[in-house]
Design a protein around this motif. Structure first.
Motif, PDB file in Angstrom:
ATOM      1  N   VAL A 529       1.064  -0.818  -0.274  1.00 48.58           N
ATOM      2  CA  VAL A 529       0.418  -0.027  -0.022  1.00 48.58           C
ATOM      3  C   VAL A 529       0.977   1.290  -0.419  1.00 48.58           C
ATOM      4  N   GLN A 530       0.462   2.100  -0.675  1.00 51.93           N
ATOM      5  CA  GLN A 530       0.341   4.023  -0.577  1.00 51.93           C
ATOM      6  C   GLN A 530      -0.363   4.437  -0.605  1.00 51.93           C
ATOM      7  N   ILE A 531       0.011   5.790  -0.348  1.00 48.05           N
ATOM      8  CA  ILE A 531      -1.105   6.867   0.397  1.00 48.05           C
ATOM      9  C   ILE A 531      -0.694   8.209  -0.549  1.00 48.05           C
ATOM     10  N   SER A 532      -1.080   8.135  -1.097  1.00 48.17           N
ATOM     11  CA  SER A 532      -0.847   9.403  -2.297  1.00 48.17           C
ATOM     12  C   SER A 532      -1.687  10.810  -1.657  1.00 48.17           C
ATOM     13  N   THR A 533      -0.548  12.025  -2.026  1.00 51.47           N
ATOM     14  CA  THR A 533      -2.106  13.043  -1.872  1.00 51.47           C
ATOM     15  C   THR A 533      -1.359  14.280  -2.167  1.00 51.47           C
ATOM     16  N   PRO A 534      -2.808  14.999  -2.281  1.00 53.13           N
ATOM     17  CA  PRO A 534      -2.045  16.758  -2.414  1.00 53.13           C
ATOM     18  C   PRO A 534      -1.501  17.481  -1.683  1.00 53.13           C
ATOM     19  N   GLY A 535      -1.700  17.231   0.048  1.00 51.74           N
ATOM     20  CA  GLY A 535      -1.335  17.878   0.566  1.00 51.74           C
ATOM     21  C   GLY A 535       0.508  17.723   0.689  1.00 51.74           C
ATOM     22  N   MET A 536       1.070  18.975   1.686  1.00 52.00           N
ATOM     23  CA  MET A 536       2.530  17.886   2.275  1.00 52.00           C
ATOM     24  C   MET A 536       3.065  16.811   2.847  1.00 52.00           C
ATOM     25  N   VAL A 537       1.532  16.769   4.005  1.00 51.92           N
ATOM     26  CA  VAL A 537       1.870  15.602   4.977  1.00 51.92           C
ATOM     27  C   VAL A 537       0.177  14.592   5.058  1.00 51.92           C
ATOM     28  N   VAL A 538       0.693  13.168   4.498  1.00 54.81           N
ATOM     29  CA  VAL A 538      -0.507  12.546   3.900  1.00 54.81           C
ATOM     30  C   VAL A 538      -1.571  12.272   5.226  1.00 54.81           C
ATOM     31  N   CYS A 539      -2.360  12.344   5.518  1.00 56.16           N
ATOM     32  CA  CYS A 539      -3.266  12.142   6.372  1.00 56.16           C
ATOM     33  C   CYS A 539      -2.837  13.189   7.225  1.00 56.16           C
ATOM     34  N   GLN A 540      -2.747  13.892   6.899  1.00 56.62           N
ATOM     35  CA  GLN A 540      -2.666  16.249   7.637  1.00 56.62           C
ATOM     36  C   GLN A 540      -3.271  16.093   9.016  1.00 56.62           C
ATOM     37  N   ASP A 541      -4.482  16.064   8.666  1.00 56.98           N
ATOM     38  CA  ASP A 541      -5.788  16.341   9.798  1.00 56.98           C
ATOM     39  C   ASP A 541      -5.448  15.270  11.063  1.00 56.98           C
ATOM     40  N   LEU A 542      -4.913  14.018  10.922  1.00 56.29           N
ATOM     41  CA  LEU A 542      -4.041  13.362  11.967  1.00 56.29           C
ATOM     42  C   LEU A 542      -3.190  14.311  13.698  1.00 56.29           C
ATOM     43  N   GLY A 543      -2.791  14.500  12.746  1.00 58.04           N
ATOM     44  CA  GLY A 543      -1.993  15.576  13.762  1.00 58.04           C
ATOM     45  C   GLY A 543      -2.802  16.335  14.317  1.00 58.04           C
TER      46      GLY A 543
END
Length: 647
Positions: A529-543
């Motif tokens: 599995v790979q996760i691709s995002t247009p953001g700077m961080v994958v799944c950023q709201d988990l922060g």
């Protein structure tokens, strides 16, 4: 019947009626440095709900300490009137209330104060990234005196005691920790030197409050950072505190509120009771009562912590944020009626991280206790369509306010998307939001009908006084997907309608649990599995919800790759595989990549056909949740409540 939980206990001059503590936590309810009516109503609701002791959020002891905007400036004498409003509101329910005193030290910013941050040494904090001023002995004396001044303000404001925050975000913790105290004078070096300021503060505060008020000290048992305080030193500090003869109890904590914040306000990824080893170790070393903490979310866990000797009192914060009547329900034998905390951190920790006031994903009244609800316009017959969070909350609130409510859910069970979201490993507690709301519906007499499709014709034939539509949302394929069979939605995977295998790319445009959860699920099934995002961080709201650290650890262990700053521009079939044209938008470069499957965590579309069919209905029709605009669960709950209150 709880043997320990509802037994009284003396904390010096103060007797608490039970062992449930509403421990100190930030609320962002202050305005212009002053406590507010929002504070008073919030704490009073937990006192009325049966808490044995309420401890307020921190009160700043010095003008150099202003780490976030909505902080109570305890050093300003004008706060005393607000203190009295809080204590009067809590005392009305026979509950003692303590104020927590603190100076955040180097874990702060000069943004609001426009003054240098003070700390024991010039060691910048990893979150605020600001080099503090290493304070001299004259300034140390000023800090100590500041604690005494604020303690006097608290006494004048009729608090029953004060607690010194020397734990996760504190100048005192900074002095105690060898990681942040590099001094070579009398306030550094050995543990005795590093603890000197704490003992001086204890002396100053006890002198200010006198013998008739309680004094507690909250200690960090393990900072969980390299070279930081560990449990052995924390136990020695507890012994020093007890040896003063001026302290009445010890509270505990774990982690540092910047580097290891995810362990202080742990999400559901961390087991309940995870920090009780700290209170256990300290309790074995001292005779003072000790408060235990660590995601204790129900009365059984609290009782067990006491019975097994881990602590003398139990700090229950998020459990009482979710349900102000936590203690009263437990004591009356109605523990199953408690609105159990999810530990999702979305509306409590997450909202405050965005500089908003504290709320709760499950409890629309949290933080709004000071705002009276209007009376129902008239009690009538209300039909609710949809058994997800929005529909269940609308039904429960409407029924509680006297309406006759029937809820229709076309699926065999209520739950909506939450049931799917909670089906992945490590997210089962999220289902509590549905369980809790379903229980509220049952208590208030909602007639829940599952397995029934509520058509426009059916609703018209029922002749209701009002209809609330909470019909949810459906997956919407991205524009580039076309009709490719191996491009599916995360909901297809969770529902079992698609079973990806081999090399899988998850396209994440939502930045939250949807992509992360399905990535782990598929990795556990053997997918690459790979996760691709247009953001700077994958799944950023988990922060924001403090899930990022634990997810990153698990993702690394499971071999989940992370691709950032990229956008899918086109997709086509490549035999049985999917070929994607991907743009790296930071550089403008494009490339072609192929995968066995592509799973999309993308925006949904509202299921609003029924709304359009009922536009000319002879009764008012309201929408709540995703059928109005697809969002997250907290929006659905709040909107369901808001619509029901307006009926």
């Amino acid at each position: 019947m709880s043997r320990y939980l509802f037994s009284p206990l003396r904390l010096g001059p103060v007797t608490v009626r039970n062992r449930i503590v509403f421990s100190a936590h930030l609320t962002n309810y202050a305005r212009d440095g002053h406590p507010t009516e929002q504070h008073a109503a919030y704490y009073a609701a937990r006192a009325e709900g049966g808490a044995g002791l309420v401890i307020t959020e921190e009160h700043s002891t010095h003008p150099t300490d202003w780490p976030y905007e909505k902080l109570i400036h305890g050093f300003d004498p004008s706060v005393i009137a607000g203190y009295r409003r809080i204590t009067e509101a809590v005392h009305a329910h026979g509950t003692p209330i303590f104020a927590q005193l603190n100076h955040n030290g180097g874990q702060a910013s000069s943004m609001y104060s426009r003054l240098p941050v003070w700390a024991p040494s010039a060691v910048p904090d990893p979150m605020f990234r600001e080099v503090p001023k290493a304070i001299d002995t004259r300034e140390i004396a000023e800090v100590v005196a500041g604690y005494g001044t604020v303690a006097a303000h608290c006494a004048e404001g009729d608090f029953d005691g004060v607690e010194l925050q020397c734990s996760h975000s504190s100048i005192v913790r900074g002095f105690l920790s060898p990681a942040t105290n590099k001094r070579t004078d009398d306030y550094g070096g050995s543990l005795a030197g590093r603890a000197r300021i704490l003992l001086e503060i204890i002396d100053a505060v006890r002198e200010s409050i006198g013998p008739d008020r309680a004094l507690g000290v909250r200690i960090c048992g393990d900072e969980l950072i390299e070279g930081g305080t560990t449990i052995d030193e924390a136990v020695e500090v507890a012994k020093m505190v007890e040896a003063t003869g001026k302290v009445d109890y010890i509270n505990t904590s774990i982690g540092v509120a910047t580097s290891t914040l995810y362990m202080i306000e742990a999400s559901m990824a961390i087991p309940p009771g995870y920090a009780l080893f700290i209170s256990n170790a300290i309790r074995q070393a001292v005779d003072l009562p000790v408060v235990g903490v660590g995601r204790i979310k129900d009365p059984l866990q609290a009782e067990r912590a006491l019975e097994e000797g881990h602590c003398d009192l139990v700090g229950v914060v998020r459990g009482q944020i979710a349900d102000a009547d936590f203690a009263a329900k437990a004591r009356s034998g109605h523990a199953t009626d408690i609105r159990t905390c999810l530990s999702c951190n979305q509306e409590c920790v997450g909202r405050m991280g965005l500089n908003r006031w504290l709320g709760c994903i499950e409890n629309p009244r949290t933080g709004r206790e000071s705002v009276a609800l209007p009376m129902p316009r008239r009690r009538g017959r209300v039909l609710v369509v949809g058994g997800g969070p929005a529909g269940l909350q609308a039904a429960a609130t409407a029924a509680e306010r006297g309406h006759h409510v029937t809820l229709f859910e076309r699926a065999p069970e209520t739950g909506g998307q939450v049931a799917q979201a909670a089906s992945v490993p490590g997210r089962a507690e999220f289902l509590d939001v549905v369980r809790n709301l379903r229980a509220e519906c049952e208590r208030h007499g909602v007639d829940v009908k599952t397995g029934i499709e509520a058509t426009a014709q059916l609703l018209r034939e029922e002749h209701p006084d009002a209809v609330v539509l909470a019909t949810g949302a459906r997956p919407q394929a991205p524009w580039w997907a076309g009709d490719l069979e191996r491009v599916v939605d995360v909901r297809d995977v969770l529902a079992g309608d698609a079973a990806p295998e081999g090399e899988v790319l998850i396209v994440d445009e939502l930045g939250f649990h949807q992509a992360a959860s399905v990535a782990e699920l598929l990795a556990d099934r053997g997918c690459r599995v790979q996760i691709s995002t247009p953001g700077m961080v994958v799944c950023q709201d988990l922060g924001v919800t403090l899930d990022m650290e634990t997810f990153s650890i698990r993702a690394h262990a499971k071999g989940i790759g992370q691709r950032t700053d990229e956008v899918v521009m086109a997709a086509s079939a490549d035999g049985e595989r999917v070929s994607l044209q991907i743009l790296k938008h930071t550089t403008g470069e494009t490339g072609e990549h192929t995968f066995d499957w592509v799973v999309c965590a993308v925006h949904q579309s509202p299921v609003d056909e029924l709304w359009h069919e009922l536009r000319d209905a002879p009764f008012p029709v309201h929408r709540a949740g995703d059928c109005l605009a697809p969002r997250r669960a907290h929006a659905a709950v709040i909107e369901g409540h808001r619509v029901a209150v307006g009926l």
